[in-house]
Design an enzyme around this catalytic site. Structure first.
Site, short mmCIF file in Angstrom:
data_model
loop_
_atom_site.label_atom_id
_atom_site.label_comp_id
_atom_site.label_asym_id
_atom_site.label_seq_id
_atom_site.Cartn_x
_atom_site.Cartn_y
_atom_site.Cartn_z
N GLU A 110 0.67 -1.29 -0.01
CA GLU A 110 0.09 -0.22 0.23
C GLU A 110 1.12 1.33 -0.37
O GLU A 110 0.81 2.38 -0.42
CB GLU A 110 -0.88 -0.35 1.13
CG GLU A 110 -2.02 1.46 1.05
CD GLU A 110 -3.06 0.87 1.96
OE1 GLU A 110 -3.33 1.98 3.27
OE2 GLU A 110 -2.87 0.54 2.91
N ASP A 111 1.80 1.24 1.17
CA ASP A 111 2.41 2.13 0.82
C ASP A 111 3.93 2.70 0.34
O ASP A 111 5.04 3.56 1.06
CB ASP A 111 2.85 2.80 2.21
CG ASP A 111 1.36 2.63 3.09
OD1 ASP A 111 0.64 3.30 2.55
OD2 ASP A 111 2.03 2.55 3.93
#
Length: 744
Positions: A110-111
């Protein structure tokens, strides 16, 4: 005390020994500022994992640290501290090494720029699926934050149905975020705390992980309602001295009683959590003093039969309160929780609540489904939290398949996460746990969706009962199905379980779609008849080209679009026959003067044809219809004033007429002016019933003390039927005036 200080006081230190879980006391624990090093984690893991698996966890830490290099949290600390803390929480739950690896990597997809495929090639497909299940949907544009949140939660919950460890990682992630939430803005704190109370704490409760639920609730309470929490905290502190003496007195009496009977067990007083006190004050409308005057104790013994022996002993020691005994050992809660609960009148008339359970039950009460990994021995098959969680996850899958969208799915999940259970039996003795307030229909859908869809009646304790009957604990319910039966839309007014609500709506949607397709075919053929054609004679290539241009999958989708009013049959017909002057799809249809053909209304078209409540047309009335996108067509009387206000929307009007043999019953209103006499309403109702009409509703308005206006909503077959009813009512001596109501 400041909000930050309250939050800090709720931070929880890790368990010092995984073999001896301790109760978490949010007020007495020290600050959560401690930073876990990877060496600390590895030393802890060596207590229950083999060296090669510990080495894999360390390799995952190095991978995650490199991926998050340069990233910092809102607090300013290196980002890798967060995955380390999440992994430590899961390690305290004695999770397997793949779950720990996924925790260390849970934000890399996600990051960071790390794709799922790289995680899979490095650590295996299982780990990659776990990490992906926890990741939010960040690559899709959503209309609102609520839609984005709902879609991400739906993704996570569906991933959870494939592997329960997804939600355990997410709960640990949310727990650490709540412990360090002070770095966020006040608005973000409130939003995240509200979400925690609405979604994550109830999920922890549903899975039986009590210590996580309690800490999440306490932390969220401190940030969402900080002033309320401080008030309760101060009030608890003021009463602490006298309470300590009372707790010691009762503990001593209980221990002495066990010792006299040679029973080995532990007795401990239980402190009430601040959020638990607040919730009971709010939900049960109790005063603070009422809750603080209740003392709670837990007795833990070695075997199930000893639990019942202890129950008898405490009932001899103090007088039991009638109606306050609950046997969750024989009938476990939906999350696998087992215990005996009883309420007693203690010394000085003080009320005492006692829970009696075995050591295994205590472990399950604290760890829930995590006990599947922590304590694999001694779990009873019928109360195994993993088995019960699997049943709940299966219900989630059914809700997901039948829900219209992610927001609707999330709302149903919220309903399902707040059960106040009632326990009922099937005729074969199977126990079903339902939300309090559940009805016969909820019970039928809990058995199976097909049983719910086909139920027509029920027997409760061998007696016939209506489908909207609210169930009570201990009842035996037998569902009576009928072939060809289908759900009634009115059921949505009284069902309370998410599964029943979703199943009913899904079935009604499927019925509406089938009816829309049949009706759409009729509409299109009616327009094609103007060109001396029908669907059977349309050139297949021309039809295929139109479906492609309109982005429709097949001809059934075309019929459905027309039947629901989303696409106008006149334009479709022009395109399909290649008529001169054709308009592109979506433009306005010419006025009805150019298309004098009328569609016959039979009354059996179903949900895609509705009759306007403003004028309530019945067979024999002159009628006109109005297209309503998503609903189909709405039939009005031609003189209805609501049609007159739509002069600028003539393209939505459709010429219709009644079929020669309309079927069914149609609602209409009449107003009867009657003299005030005892029994007058019964006389009028009897006259209406004589002519085969059913009264749906009646309103009464007194006019001048001498007369009353009665407004009846009737079901009639036709205008002639209504005329016969009105002629019959004129013969009633008390009736002074009668008229049909044509405007609402």
């Amino acid at each position: 005390m400041s909000t930050a200080a309250i939050s800090s006081s709720l931070e929880v230190e890790p368990r010092p020994d995984p073999e001896e879980p301790v109760a978490r006391d949010a007020e007495s624990e020290s600050s959560g500022d401690r930073r876990y090093l990877v060496s600390d984690l590895c030393v802890y893991l060596e207590g229950y994992l083999p060296p090669e698996q510990v080495a894999e966890c360390y390799r995952a830490y190095l991978f995650g640290a490199e991926a998050h290099e340069g990233q910092k949290r809102k607090s300013g600390e290196p980002y890798i501290y967060h995955p380390l803390a999440v992994a430590r929480i899961l390690a305290e739950m004695r999770m397997d090494y793949k779950c720990l690896i996924a925790a260390l990597l849970h934000d890399v997809i996600e990051d960071t720029q790390i794709p799922k495929e790289q995680v899979a090639s490095t650590f295996g497909e299982d780990v990659a699926e776990l990490v992906d299940g926890v990741s939010k949907l960040s690559q899709i544009d959503f209309k609102s934050r609520a839609e984005a949140q709902a879609a991400s939660l739906q993704k996570m919950l569906l991933a959870m149905t494939r592997d329960i460890r997804v939600i355990l990682i997410k709960l640990a992630d949310r727990l650490h975020n709540m412990r360090t939430i002070d770095a966020m803005s006040p608005e973000a704190c409130r939003r995240i705390s509200r979400e925690t109370l609405d979604i994550f704490a109830p999920i922890a409760n549903r899975l039986g992980i009590n210590w996580i639920r309690v800490e999440l609730e306490e932390l969220a309470f401190a940030h969402y309602w900080p002033w309320r929490r401080r008030v309760i905290q101060r009030a608890v502190q003021k009463t602490r001295g006298s309470r300590v003496e009372m707790v010691e007195m009762v503990e001593t009496a209980l221990k002495r009683t066990l010792l006299q009977e040679d029973i080995h067990g532990e007795v401990e007083g239980r402190r009430k959590h601040f959020y638990g006190i607040y919730r009971k004050m709010r939900d049960k409308s109790r005063g603070f003093s009422e809750l603080l005057d209740v003392f709670a104790f837990r007795v833990t013994v070695d075997r199930v039969d000893t639990c019942y022996r202890v129950l008898g002993l405490v009932h001899n020691l103090y007088k039991p309160v009638p109606g306050r005994f609950k046997d969750y050992i024989a009938i476990p809660k939906a999350n696998g929780y087992q215990s005996l609960h009883t309420a007693l009148v203690g010394p000085q008339g003080i009320q005492i609540e006692i829970q009696i359970r075995t050591e295994d039950m205590q472990r399950i009460a604290e760890s829930g489904i995590a006990a599947h990994w922590m304590y694999k021995n001694g779990l009873q098959a019928d109360s195994n939290p993993a088995t019960l969680a699997a049943d709940w996850l299966q219900n989630l899958l059914e809700m997901q398949r039948e829900a219209g969208n992610s927001v609707e799915f999330l709302e149903h999940v919220k309903v399902d996460l707040f059960p106040d259970d009632v326990y009922v039996f099937t005729p074969k003795g199977r126990i079903l746990s339902l939300k309090r307030g559940a009805t016969v229909v909820d019970f039928a859908y809990a058995i199976h969706s097909d049983v719910g869809n086909s139920c027509v009646a029920a027997r409760i304790d061998r007696r016939m009962a209506p489908l909207n009957t609210t169930l009570r604990n201990g009842q035996t319910v037998e569902i009576i199905p009928a072939p060809g039966a289908r759900p009634n839309p009115g059921w949505l007014n009284f069902v309370v379980t998410a599964k029943a609500r979703v199943s009913i709506r899904s079935y009604l949607k499927s019925i509406k779609l089938r009816e829309a397709r049949a009706f759409g075919r009729r509409l299109l053929n009616a327009e094609l008849a103007l060109f001396n054609g029908d669907m059977d004679r349309i050139d297949p290539d021309r039809l295929a080209d139109y479906l492609r241009d309109a982005n429709l999958k097949d001809v059934d989708d075309l019929f459905g679009d027309i039947g629901l009013g989303n696409r106008l049959a006149a334009l479709v017909a022009r395109r399909l026959v290649g008529a001169e002057g054709e308009e592109p799809v979506g433009e306005s249809v010419p006025s009805q003067d150019a298309h004098p053909h009328s569609l016959a209304i039979r009354g059996t078209e179903g949900m895609v044809v509705s009759f306007a409540r403003c004028c309530r047309p019945i067979p024999g009335d002159d009628i006109t219809a109005l297209f309503s996108p998503g609903r189909g067509i709405v039939v009005h009387r031609t003189e209805c004033r609501n049609l007159g206000s739509l002069e600028d929307k003539k393209d939505k009007l459709l010429q219709v007429e009644w079929a020669s043999d309309p079927e069914g019953e149609f609602s209409t209103k009449i107003r009867v002016e009657i003299g005030n006499r005892r029994g007058a309403l019964a006389v009028v109702a009897g006259a209406i019933a004589e002519l085969g009409s059913n009264i749906e509703n009646v309103l009464s308005r007194e006019k001048d003390g001498m007369t009353t206006d009665l407004e009846f909503l009737l079901l009639v077959n036709s205008r002639d039927h209504l005329a016969r009813i009105m002629r019959r009512l004129k013969l009633v001596p008390l009736v002074t005036r009668i008229s049909r109501v044509t405007r609402s």
